[in-house]
Design an enzyme around this catalytic site. Structure first.
Site, PDB file in Angstrom:
ATOM      1  N   HIS A 193     -12.368 -26.613  -5.708  1.00  0.00           N
ATOM      2  CA  HIS A 193     -11.661 -27.389  -4.780  1.00  0.00           C
ATOM      3  C   HIS A 193     -11.061 -26.218  -3.692  1.00  0.00           C
ATOM      4  O   HIS A 193     -10.356 -25.267  -4.387  1.00  0.00           O
ATOM      5  CB  HIS A 193     -10.769 -28.268  -5.386  1.00  0.00           C
ATOM      6  CG  HIS A 193     -11.531 -29.448  -6.076  1.00  0.00           C
ATOM      7  ND1 HIS A 193     -10.666 -30.171  -7.036  1.00  0.00           N
ATOM      8  CD2 HIS A 193     -12.738 -29.910  -5.574  1.00  0.00           C
ATOM      9  CE1 HIS A 193     -11.548 -31.130  -7.381  1.00  0.00           C
ATOM     10  NE2 HIS A 193     -12.639 -31.040  -6.712  1.00  0.00           N
TER      11      HIS A 193
ATOM     12  N   PRO B  13      -3.035   4.367  15.995  1.00  0.00           N
ATOM     13  CA  PRO B  13      -2.047   5.358  16.489  1.00  0.00           C
ATOM     14  C   PRO B  13      -0.904   5.271  15.581  1.00  0.00           C
ATOM     15  O   PRO B  13      -0.267   4.386  15.449  1.00  0.00           O
ATOM     16  CB  PRO B  13      -1.884   5.052  17.991  1.00  0.00           C
ATOM     17  CG  PRO B  13      -3.236   4.333  18.114  1.00  0.00           C
ATOM     18  CD  PRO B  13      -3.444   3.560  17.016  1.00  0.00           C
TER      19      PRO B  13
ATOM     20  N   ASP C 197       1.856  -3.565  10.310  1.00  0.00           N
ATOM     21  CA  ASP C 197       1.213  -3.905   9.170  1.00  0.00           C
ATOM     22  C   ASP C 197       1.001  -5.443   9.425  1.00  0.00           C
ATOM     23  O   ASP C 197       1.821  -6.413   9.937  1.00  0.00           O
ATOM     24  CB  ASP C 197       2.004  -3.701   7.814  1.00  0.00           C
ATOM     25  CG  ASP C 197       1.559  -2.252   7.343  1.00  0.00           C
ATOM     26  OD1 ASP C 197       0.731  -1.606   7.839  1.00  0.00           O
ATOM     27  OD2 ASP C 197       2.322  -1.709   6.454  1.00  0.00           O
TER      28      ASP C 197
ATOM     29  N   ALA D 220       9.634 -33.865 -18.173  1.00  0.00           N
ATOM     30  CA  ALA D 220      10.325 -34.994 -17.475  1.00  0.00           C
ATOM     31  C   ALA D 220       9.938 -36.294 -18.059  1.00  0.00           C
ATOM     32  O   ALA D 220      10.215 -37.229 -17.610  1.00  0.00           O
ATOM     33  CB  ALA D 220       9.594 -34.997 -15.966  1.00  0.00           C
ATOM     34  N   GLY D 221       9.231 -36.389 -19.252  1.00  0.00           N
ATOM     35  CA  GLY D 221       8.867 -37.652 -20.063  1.00  0.00           C
ATOM     36  C   GLY D 221       7.463 -37.988 -19.893  1.00  0.00           C
ATOM     37  O   GLY D 221       7.171 -39.374 -20.157  1.00  0.00           O
TER      38      GLY D 221
ATOM     39  N   ARG E 175       0.705  -1.264  -0.177  1.00  0.00           N
ATOM     40  CA  ARG E 175       0.153   0.117  -0.060  1.00  0.00           C
ATOM     41  C   ARG E 175       0.785   1.143  -0.034  1.00  0.00           C
ATOM     42  O   ARG E 175       0.431   2.366  -0.633  1.00  0.00           O
ATOM     43  CB  ARG E 175      -0.959   0.026   1.138  1.00  0.00           C
ATOM     44  CG  ARG E 175      -2.053  -0.988   1.150  1.00  0.00           C
ATOM     45  CD  ARG E 175      -2.759  -1.122   2.527  1.00  0.00           C
ATOM     46  NE  ARG E 175      -1.876  -1.747   3.436  1.00  0.00           N
ATOM     47  CZ  ARG E 175      -2.431  -2.350   4.629  1.00  0.00           C
ATOM     48  NH1 ARG E 175      -3.689  -2.127   4.940  1.00  0.00           N
ATOM     49  NH2 ARG E 175      -1.641  -2.955   5.586  1.00  0.00           N
ATOM     50  N   GLY E 176       2.056   1.340   0.751  1.00  0.00           N
ATOM     51  CA  GLY E 176       2.741   2.371   0.686  1.00  0.00           C
ATOM     52  C   GLY E 176       3.325   2.889  -0.543  1.00  0.00           C
ATOM     53  O   GLY E 176       3.359   3.860  -0.919  1.00  0.00           O
TER      54      GLY E 176
ATOM     55  N   THR F 124     -25.612 -37.557  -7.230  1.00  0.00           N
ATOM     56  CA  THR F 124     -26.460 -36.399  -7.556  1.00  0.00           C
ATOM     57  C   THR F 124     -27.534 -37.035  -8.470  1.00  0.00           C
ATOM     58  O   THR F 124     -27.161 -37.543  -9.532  1.00  0.00           O
ATOM     59  CB  THR F 124     -25.914 -35.193  -7.871  1.00  0.00           C
ATOM     60  OG1 THR F 124     -25.020 -34.841  -6.925  1.00  0.00           O
ATOM     61  CG2 THR F 124     -26.805 -33.908  -8.067  1.00  0.00           C
TER      62      THR F 124
ATOM     63  N   GLU G 221      12.808  -2.405  13.871  1.00  0.00           N
ATOM     64  CA  GLU G 221      11.680  -3.157  13.052  1.00  0.00           C
ATOM     65  C   GLU G 221      12.102  -4.460  12.784  1.00  0.00           C
ATOM     66  O   GLU G 221      13.194  -4.812  12.428  1.00  0.00           O
ATOM     67  CB  GLU G 221      11.625  -2.360  11.846  1.00  0.00           C
ATOM     68  CG  GLU G 221      10.707  -1.069  11.854  1.00  0.00           C
ATOM     69  CD  GLU G 221      10.490  -0.432  10.676  1.00  0.00           C
ATOM     70  OE1 GLU G 221       9.813   0.663  10.654  1.00  0.00           O
ATOM     71  OE2 GLU G 221      11.004  -0.713   9.643  1.00  0.00           O
TER      72      GLU G 221
END
Length: 1150
Positions: free
Chosen positions: A802, A125, A234, A824-825, A82-83, A394, A134
């Site tokens: 899913h 604040p 954050d 990879a075959g 966002r900054g 179903t 930090e």
């Protein structure tokens, strides 16, 4: 789905409340009692934009500190960085922050490539702090462990976290790290004076992560000041939505703002009542994907049903719309449309599955049709694809009924939009469903083309888009069988012969003539199966849960495979007593025991080594953990959807520790043709037979989707010799077993000659298979495809059907997986539509090489169709045992004589109107229904002394319940009490119909020594009239169009009262004659109908209905008074017993 992002506001509230309260997940992480950690103050406020009023949250609903503190303001809509996007206001007072928010609220905002409307903001604040305070902390979950990532350089320049962060894995069920391990691994670069504080914070943070079922939690920056205080500036978080049943109350209480500031209590007192203390967790849409009204409606519908209903609008003006059944199938159709070059025209993504009701399907279809027909018509028309795989359970025809209702209601709009509809479906009752769709096309005026399971699942896509099919022009034809024969069997119990009848067996049972119950003797134990073959023709299982339909399907499959005995040994149902349930075995029947505990079942059936667990998502964890406590159980299938991810991970690692195979959760199961079927796998028996699943083929496959498993069974039966074994591992993020687990089994099994992998977007399990192929662990030919190739073509993030089908990195996309597998075959087709040809070519090459040798086909035995299913298919008919013409609850809405219950209330027809519908099957005029209500009020009670009330009171005082006491009172109603209405109506109407004058009627009754019903009262007289009668007369004279029989009865009263002033028309007689006037003169009945209603007891019914009100009142009154047992005083009974000296009549002995 499971893992879902939440707003930063909610994440901070969860931490604010639970950081001090969450229990430690392990004694090693118990918080230090001497900790100097200062918990962050819960200072965070949410500002929402209301589109209806174009205003933001008023100041009165915000905490008081907002107006006295320097603030940080920012959007709270799952926006990253966002900054850098200029969406951060720092060091502002409330007025400036408020203005900053108002300038942006409701406005479109572009962030990188996504544009969305800003509607949710967060203020907190402003905290000045040095940059070296930090830090960065992130907790993530993976299949094997939770991982803590930590670095001492947090903030906007954190950089590549994966490369620079220190990591600590906490295994799901492995050794738990200590505080010292945490400090040594993660905090070795932290200054000494902050190390203990950070340790305590991380310990508590992880406790919250586990207890509240977080799936992801990132804090950047995490500020640690020299005074020991900690602040999280954050935050990004995801929760496991499937854990709502466990954590819902915990999430809600943290969102109750009165916990943090009591001054807000007054503003929330009138708010909506919720299930828990505090509002339920909110699940925001991704930025740029604001939920439309229709999407929100389907989401609400989905939350209120056990079925799955999903809808995402991609392009409201798009030409191509889909209505697809099944999570996997919905992705396949989107892939096919995108691959054809129509991704820009794809209007929606969605799916319906899990057997939704006709009403739910109607609402879903109606919503899509409304969206389809809302924009202006296009000259090239619209396309609607109603697709789906081959369903397992179903009822296709039932769900199509809802879709057909919706299509019919949008007939004019669909014609105006030049809509063309293409339908492809398979599964239970698909023939009837497609027939109904075909017939609809003939009457709707909209072109509808219908295809069944013999057409490839996405073959209708090029047809719908007006393209030439990229696959063969003709449908694939089944190749001759080359499967090994079915396993040798022992004959089942033969029909009893004449000499057997009456024989008493060791069990104590006696053989009866025409005995149709098949009993299976225990077979001698065989050697253990190899690990690569968990299921064979002797596999026996428990079914956890009362699932008679699934069990019957398993037994029908067993019979078609010519198994020696059923694969289900018993059911386990903890909520009922021990009993026996009966199931079909071919044309005969067999009995299965139902146990209340797994312990007892295991003791009585030591040969069982598989459990098919149908327990719900709330109880599947405990029941599965119990199963894992028995060494005899070697495989467990978990059918339930919505299992919390943390519980699923614990199950899979516990099972791994025990050497138990787990299939699921969120799976239909799997099938071993000719041997064993898990639950509903493979669908109905017609699909089992059509897909040749009654005998083994040569191809082993594994997929995530249950519906797509059926498609693979179908395809393999058409282009190869069929399925050897097929497993649907389930669509959740953490299935109990993965692709590689099953493919390695198939590789080790000499009877399996060819492998198939159907992967999908999301997750990395396909890469484990790639490594196995590269390393030579898998040598057999493997055909593979990853569905979800369309995902990269969507402008916004879409959650497919899913839970695990969402790419979190480039390597998790379907395109990347298909490319890696090809390199990879693997044998990887260009599109999913070319998968059948790839399978056919691979299979035929194996036949040419002699790897697969042709074997003569085995004919399966015919499985008789269940009576109920045959009736539903319209194959048989049966005369109804009962006929009802007054009400019907079978449809979407309850009907009273054809009137919808909603209309009953909407038109306010009242109780009298309901009586008129259910008793007379018609709407009576308002004056008539009001009279019915008047009668019920007048007859409701006549004091406690009358016989009916007295019987009710006596029964109540004897301790009887309401129903018994009411019945006791009602049984007194007859010709002497209350039953005079019918007789009075008959006598008065009969006399007038015969032409007798009132005096002749009285004289004839006197000569016949017959009292006139409805005439006479013990107390009331001409000079002391019954006010009830006066009320009835007044109403009838004022409102009835005619009251001739009342006038006749009053003339009779003048004759009788001239002899005695108490021989008045009483309330029974007055009601009776007035009701006859209603029947004869309302215009609603023919004369014959009016006479019939008088004869069949309708008037007495009014008395019974009304007086029941009073009887219930007397019962409640006596219960309230706690009246004791009543005994009638002896001095009120005259007892006259004959003297013993009187002669007796004696019987003679013969």
């Amino acid at each position: 789905m499971s893992s879902k992002a939440i707003r930063e506001y909610d994440a901070k509230l969860l931490l604010a409340y639970w950081l001090q309260r969450a229990p430690a997940p392990n004694p090693n992480f118990t918080p230090s009692p001497s900790s100097t950690l200062k918990f962050p103050a819960p200072r965070v406020a949410q500002i929402l934009w209301d589109p209806a009023t174009d205003s933001i949250t008023p100041d009165t609903l915000l905490p008081s500190w907002v107006s006295t503190t320097k603030l940080v303001a920012k959007p709270d809509q799952l926006i990253k960085r966002r900054g850098k996007a200029g969406l951060l206001a720092l060091n502002k007072d409330w007025q400036d922050a408020k203005q900053w928010i108002q300038d942006r609220a409701g406005k479109p905002q572009r962030v990188e490539s996504v544009t969305g409307t800003l509607s949710s903001f967060i203020v907190e604040p402003f905290l000045p702090h040095p940059s070296d305070s930090e830090y960065y902390i992130c907790i993530t979950s993976a299949r094997h462990a939770d991982t803590l990532l930590f670095t001492t350089s947090g903030g906007v320049d954190v950089g590549d976290v994966d490369a620079k962060a220190l990591k600590l894995d906490i295994p799901v069920l492995g050794p738990f790290p200590t505080r010292a391990d945490l400090q040594k691994t993660l905090l070795r670069e932290v200054p000494a004076h902050k190390k203990e504080v950070l340790t305590d914070f991380l310990v508590r943070l992880y406790s919250v992560y586990v207890d509240l079922h977080f799936a992801y939690l990132e804090i950047n920056p995490l500020v640690v000041l020299d005074d020991g205080s900690i602040h999280y500036l954050d935050m990004a978080a995801k929760l496991d939505q499937t854990a709502e049943s466990i954590c819902g109350p915990k999430w809600a209480v943290a969102r109750d703002l009165t916990v943090y500031e009591t001054s807000l209590a007054a503003t929330t007192t009138g708010s909506k009542v919720t299930a828990d203390r505090g509002p339920p967790m909110a699940w925001p849409a991704p930025f740029g994907r604001d939920l439309t009204k229709e999407e929100a409606y389907i989401q609400k519908l989905d939350a209120s049903t056990g079925a799955s209903l999903k809808l995402t609008v991609l392009n409201p003006t798009g030409r191509v719309w889909t209505m697809v059944a099944g999570g996997g199938a919905s992705v396949v159709y989107s892939d096919a449309i995108a691959a054809a070059g129509f991704a820009h025209e794809l209007a929606n993504y969605g799916e319906y599955s899990g057997a939704p009701s006709e009403g739910q399907t109607f609402e879903y279809a109606k919503t899509i049709l409304d969206l389809l027909t809302r924009p202006p018509p296009r000259p090239d028309g619209k396309v609607l694809i109603i697709g789906g795989g081959i369903a397992n359970f179903t009822n296709v025809a039932a769900t199509f009924k809802g879709i057909i209702r919706a299509l019919t209601s949008y007939k004019a709009q669909l014609i105006a939009h030049k809509a063309k509809i293409y339908v492809r479906r398979g599964g239970p009752n698909w023939q009837e469903g497609l027939k109904a769709m075909r017939l609809l096309g003939e009457s709707l005026g909209v072109p509808i083309r219908v295809f069944g399971p013999d057409t490839h699942i996405t073959e209708i896509v090029p047809l719908a888009l007006g393209l030439k099919s990229t696959t063969s022009a003709t449908a694939p034809i089944s190749v001759p069988a080359t499967a090994p024969g079915s396993p040798k069997i022992s004959p089942a119990t033969p029909e009893p012969g004449a000499s057997d009848v009456g024989t008493i067996h060791a069990s104590g049972e006696r053989t009866q003539p025409n005995d149709v119950v098949v009993r299976f003797d225990s077979l001698s134990e065989k050697g253990a199966r190899p690990a690569y073959r968990p299921f064979d023709e002797d596999t026996r299982s428990f079914v956890y849960g009362l699932q008679p339909r699934a069990i019957q399907g398993m037994l029908d499959f067993d019979y078609s495979c010519k198994r020696a005995r059923p694969s289900v040994a018993a059911m386990i149902y903890p909520f009922g007593g021990h009993h026996i349930q009966k199931f079909y075995w071919g044309t005969r029947e067999t009995l299965l025991p139902v146990y209340t505990s797994l312990e007892e079942a295991v003791k009585k059936h030591p040969d069982v080594d598989v459990v098919v667990n149908f327990a719900s998502s709330r109880s599947v964890y405990s029941s599965t953990m119990e199963c894992l406590g028995y060494e005899s159980i070697k495989a467990i299938a978990l059918i339930a959807e919505g299992v919390p991810e943390r519980q699923a991970r614990e199950i899979l690692w516990k099972a791994k520790e025990k050497g138990v195979l787990i299939i699921g959760p969120a799976t239909v199961g799997g099938i071993k043709p000719g041997c064993f079927r898990i639950g509903n796998s493979g669908g109905m028996m017609d699909n089992i037979i059509a897909s040749k699943l009654y005998r083994a083929g040569s191809v082993g496959y594994v997929s995530k989707s249950g519906g797509m498993s059926n498609e693979l069974n179908n395809i393999l039966s058409l282009v190869t010799n069929g399925t050897y074994e097929g497993i649907a591992i389930g669509g959740d993020r953490y299935p109990g077993s993965t692709f590689i687990d099953h493919l390695l089994r198939y590789e080790a099994d000499p009877a399996c000659k060819m492998l198939v992998l159907l992967g999908e977007v999301g997750g990395v399990e396909e890469y484990r298979v790639i490594e196995a192929v590269k390393s030579g662990q898998i040598k057999k030919p493997i055909v593979a495809w990853a569905i979800g190739t369309c995902a990269s073509m969507f402008a916004t993030e879409v959650q497919f059907g899913h839970a695990g089908s969402m790419a979190n990195s480039d390597s998790e996309t379907a395109d990347a997986k298909n490319k890696a597998m090809r390199e990879a075959g693997f044998i990887v087709p260009t599109t999913f539509e070319e998968l059948p040809q790839a399978l056919k070519d691979t299979y035929e090459s194996l036949v040419r090489e002699g790897v697969i040798a042709p074997v003569k086909e085995v004919e399966p035995p015919v499985i008789p169709m269940d009576y109920k299913w045959a009736q539903e298919l319209g194959l048989i008919r049966k005369p109804a045992a009962f006929i009802s013409t007054i009400s019907d609850e079978r449809g979407q809405e309850l009907l009273y004589a054809g009137m919808r219950i909603s209309d009953v209330f909407r038109e306010d027809i009242g109780l009298g109107g309901v009586v008129s519908l259910l008793w007379f099957k018609r709407r009576l005029p308002p004056w008539a229904t009001k009279f019915i209500e008047m009668v019920l009020m007048l007859t409701a009670d006549h004091g406690p002394a009358v016989s009916g009330a007295m019987n009710t009171i006596v029964a109540t005082r004897a301790g009887k319940d309401l129903i018994s006491s009411l019945a006791s009172g009602l049984l007194t109603i007859g010709s002497r009490f209350g039953g005079a209405l019918d007789e009075a109506a008959s006598m008065f109407s009969g006399a007038r119909d015969m032409g007798l004058t009132p005096r002749e009627f009285v004289d004839n009754s006197r000569k016949a020594n017959k009292l006139i019903s409805g005439i006479g009262h013990k107390i009331k007289s001409v000079n002391n009239p019954d006010l009830r009668v006066e009320l009835v007369k007044e109403y009838v004279r004022k409102n009835f169009p005619s009251h001739s029989l009342l006038d006749y009865a009053l003339a009779v009263e003048k004759v009788t009262t001239s002899k005695k002033d108490t021989l008045i028309l009483n309330v029974d007689g007055c009601i009776a004659v007035c009701f006859v006037d209603l029947l004869r003169d309302s215009g609603a009945f023919t004369p014959e109908e009016a006479d019939e209603y008088i004869k069949i007891g309708t008037l007495n019914g009014l008395f019974v209905l009304g007086r029941s009100i009073g009887f219930i009142g007397h019962h409640l009154d006596q219960k309230r008074l706690r009246a004791p047992l009543y005994r009638h005083p002896a001095d009120d009974i005259f007892i006259n017993i004959a003297d013993l000296s009187q002669p007796r009549v004696l019987g003679k002995m013969q």
